[in-house]
Design an enzyme around this catalytic site. Structure first.
Site, PDB file in Angstrom:
ATOM      1  N   ASP A 281      46.471 -52.504 -28.833  1.00 24.10           N
ATOM      2  CA  ASP A 281      46.842 -51.538 -28.030  1.00 24.10           C
ATOM      3  C   ASP A 281      46.499 -51.925 -26.439  1.00 24.10           C
ATOM      4  OD1 ASP A 281      47.244 -48.963 -26.767  1.00 24.10           O
ATOM      5  OD2 ASP A 281      46.146 -47.782 -28.332  1.00 24.10           O
TER       6      ASP A 281
HETATM    7  C1  NOJ Z   1      47.407 -46.546 -25.192  1.00 21.58           C
HETATM    8  C2  NOJ Z   1      47.821 -45.458 -26.351  1.00 21.58           C
HETATM    9  O1  NOJ Z   1      46.690 -45.675 -27.451  1.00 21.58           O
HETATM   10  C3  NOJ Z   1      48.939 -46.221 -27.062  1.00 21.58           C
HETATM   11  O2  NOJ Z   1      49.305 -45.486 -28.259  1.00 21.58           O
HETATM   12  C4  NOJ Z   1      50.113 -46.256 -26.265  1.00 21.58           C
HETATM   13  O3  NOJ Z   1      51.364 -46.762 -26.797  1.00 21.58           O
HETATM   14  C5  NOJ Z   1      49.554 -47.370 -24.958  1.00 21.58           C
HETATM   15  N1  NOJ Z   1      48.487 -46.788 -24.320  1.00 21.58           N
HETATM   16  C6  NOJ Z   1      50.658 -47.762 -24.114  1.00 21.58           C
HETATM   17  O4  NOJ Z   1      51.130 -46.582 -23.127  1.00 21.58           O
END
Ligand code: NOJ
Length: 733
Positions: A281
């Protein structure tokens, strides 16, 4: 009557068809193996030519910045880029990669969650439709619009099972149930991937159960629950072919998921056989230092790679430290090579090496097409839940001569979305006010804000109350907008935010019936509202066509057919909350102390899982099973007559629950194991059959071993959790 000859002919024909089907399948399988071998050979050839920096470059996912990272791309140090939405920029990124030594294309990623140009309802709203083909179609449209912009990869679906609406990301999932969540997960993966995108099922795993409902917080989940509740949607998404997986931010059972070899290698790859790549993530590799399992970024990167994280989202920790780690021998080259292989495999399967750049001139024509908007309208209609309708106040009747429409949300031209990385103007949503005016022929429609869209400031409060007093019906659109929902938007109270509860009280105090239209990202605590307003429509945020769909329901052009996929609590103190609880030795009988009760609140949710009203009514009869005894390999067909006994056409969600009353461990009082959605004309009866595989009736033990225990299973079928038609199935040893 068939003659012997026609029968023989038919038999021969079906044998031929069967053979043709299996021969074709065998042919495809062989071709697939050839393709797979060709892909692996191509990867071998590339790997043989790559420097360590170029290899680590493939693991590097860069974010959108003011300056395009052209120099990095030309140096072969970018494996993927995210959040680019302008086809011209995407083309420039791809061109720079083509100017690199090995010309490996970047994979372009985006959170294409429930829309890019045409917005569909929030995923939690889509889930409330229980309409799998429609959910698949919605994801397919999102995927097609993203592909038209040049996107290859979406960070979706989020399949985290969630039982605590304090968690702001509740809106991005399918709710509390593992079975429904699994079916929706596979539908969404198919929808995206048949549009040509790679899906990234997320967040592996248990991210939807943070302690206290606070985002990014640790989760503690016993193995039995992990396998029975949190993993089934992931398993289903993987079986449906999700090409990538995103690791979660949080620590599960004390180990940050991004550094967990047990999760990312032993479980995901060895047990589930996943062959795609794992992406971290956002900067979650660097964050391993904050989790306290790495002393610096180099150790964080090492731990993540060795655990099984192939691509570093945005953080740059891999690019910064891995070349040194590999050279120092702290990471074996074969581990790096394997991560590169997984990423290249996805790129090759997506055909990125041969993919032409999109023609920016053609992109616009592919967005917001009438067909996409039609799908968005159909999806919105089925995502709106009628929670209360006292005295059948809805649909708005001919006797209503004046309507007060209250709430800044009712005049919004943009529906709130999650997420909105594209930042594309979305002005084409019809306002609820306009949609009401269009339909309220012969009635006076007046509008006042009452509150701003964020719900925090009164605006035109006095006029709102004044027009309410002058009207036969008040339609108040309130909810969670602005910063009140989504990632990082955890809450300790679940009332309508800001001054909205006060405004609602004042509106109710006018004595006029109030229909409350809720645009929220999660179930709120509606205990007061339920006791005082006449009608409640839970619309989540219903997308580009949402406001029109709401009006269609308010005026009875469409009968609501959605049902909750999360329990709506009476009070935050009940959380976490789900329907599939275990029995207790001290069940609630007469509600006295020393029974399992709250002294100050009922045990039951305000609106249980699987609940939703319609403008018509349905009756159930004649439940039967195709067999009353079953072996573990059998699939039993559960059939029931469903009759529309009301005056209007409508759709009904038929819910099938099971309970095993005696087993080696306590089993939930009810578990959803099947459902169907049927359309019925007034007076029409349909016999609905739902398959129930005996193999789905088991559970996991504390080691993660799955078993179906023989014995009696009670089956319940009906239109809600309270389904009371019942039959018994005996599963043999
Ligand atoms: C953080 C989020 O937890 C995730 O789900 C997302 O895809 C990413 N940011 C990218 O935006």
């Amino acid at each position: 009557m068939f003659t012997m000859k026609t029968r023989r002919l038919r038999a021969a024909l079906s044998a031929l068809i069967l053979c043709a089907a299996s021969c074709l399948a065998a042919g495809f399988a062989a071709a697939q193996m050839r393709d797979d071998r060709a892909i692996e050979r191509r990867i071998d050839a590339l790997l043989a030519r790559m420097t360590v920096e170029e290899k680590v470059g493939q693991l590097n996912l860069v974010g959108r910045q003011d300056e395009l990272p052209l120099a990095l791309l030309r140096a072969g140090k970018v494996g993927g880029a995210m959040n680019y939405i302008d086809p011209r920029e995407i083309a420039a990124v791809r061109k720079a990669a083509r100017e690199s030594r090995l010309k490996i294309p970047p994979i372009m990623g985006l959170d294409a969650v429930h829309g890019i140009a045409t917005y569909f309802p929030l995923p939690l709203g889509q889930a409330a439709s229980w309409n799998l083909p429609l959910i698949e179609e919605a994801s397919n449209w999102v995927g097609r619009e993203a592909a038209a912009m040049g996107i290859d990869w979406t960070f979706a679906p989020m399949v985290d099972v969630t039982r605590d609406p304090r968690w702001g990301r509740t809106l991005e999932g399918a709710g509390e149930d593992p079975f429904l969540g699994a079916r929706i997960a596979e539908a969404r993966v198919r929808g995206y991937q048949t549009a040509g995108l790679a899906a990234s099922v997320k967040h592996f795993v248990g991210y939807g159960a943070p302690e206290g409902g606070r985002d990014y917080n640790s989760a503690w989940i016993p193995t039995e629950q992990l396998f029975d509740i949190y993993l089934p949607p992931f398993e289903a998404a993987l079986k449906a072919g999700s090409m990538t997986v995103m690791a979660a931010f949080h620590a599960l059972n004390g180990m940050p998921a991004t550094g967990s070899r047990a999760l990312l290698t032993d479980l995901l790859r060895k047990r589930y056989g996943f062959r795609g790549f794992v992406v971290s993530d956002f900067d979650s590799i660097g964050e391993l230092t904050l989790h306290g399992i790495a002393k610096d970024r180099a150790e964080a990167a090492r731990k993540a790679l060795l655990a099984g994280v192939d691509m570093d989202m945005f953080g740059g920790a891999y690019m910064e430290t891995l070349p040194g780690e590999v050279r120092a021998g702290r990471i074996p080259t074969r581990v790096l090579d394997e991560a590169v292989r997984r990423i290249l495999r996805v790129k090759l399967k997506l055909g990125l090496f041969e993919k032409p750049d999109v023609d920016p001139k053609k992109t616009e024509a592919a967005l917001r097409t009438p067909a996409a908007r039609d799908a968005a309208r159909r999806m919105a209609r089925e995502s709106i839940i009628l929670l209360k309708n006292a005295g059948d106040i809805l649909p708005v009747g001919a006797g209503v001569k004046s309507i007060a429409v209250i709430g800044a949300l009712a005049r919004h031209e943009e529906d709130r979305v999650w997420t909105d990385p594209a930042g594309i103007p979305r002005k084409e949503t019809q306002t609820l006010l306009a949609a009401i005016e269009e339909r309220a022929k012969g009635a006076v429609v007046r509008y006042a804000k009452g509150v701003d869209a964020c719900g925090v400031r009164y605006e035109e409060r006095e006029s709102a109350l004044e027009i309410a007093r002058q009207s036969d019906l008040v339609i108040a659109m309130l909810g969670e907008d602005c910063e009140w929902m989504g990632e990082g938007a955890s809450r300790t109270t679940l009332d309508l935010p800001g001054v909205q509860p006060d405004l609602l009280r004042d509106l109710v105090a006018t004595g006029k019936p109030v229909a409350l239209v809720l645009a929220t990202g999660r179930p709120l605590v509606l205990t007061w509202a339920n006791a005082h307003v006449a009608a409640i429509l839970q619309t989540f945020h219903a997308g580009t066509e949402g406001r029109t769909a709401i009006a269609e329901i308010l005026f009875g052009e469409v009968s609501p057919s959605a049902k909750t996929t999360m329990s709506f609590p009476r009070s935050v103190g009940q959380l976490p909350l789900s329907y599939d609880v275990l029995p207790t030795g001290r069940p609630q009988k007469i509600r006295q102390r020393y029974e399992s009760i709250y002294l100050d609140e009922a045990n039951e949710p305000l609106f249980p899982f699987g609940f939703g009203l319609s403008f018509t009514r349905f009756a159930y009869a004649n439940l039967s099973l195709s067999q009353s005894r079953a072996g573990r390999a059998d699939t039993v067909s559960v059939s029931v007559d469903v009759k529309n006994i009301g005056e209007r056409a409508g759709q009904e969600i038929v819910e099938l629950y099971v309970r095993q009353p005696v087993a080696s461990r306590s089993r939930p009082i009810r578990q959803l194991k099947g459902f169907a959605k049927v359309s019925l004309a007034p007076g029409e009866t349909r016999r609905v059959s739902i398959p129930l595989p005996a193999a789905s009736l088991g559970f996991h033990d504390e080691t993660g071993r799955y078993a179906v225990e023989p014995g009696r299973f009670d089956i319940y079928v009906g239109g809600s959790l309270a389904a009371d038609l019942t039959a018994a199935l005996e599963v043999s040893p």
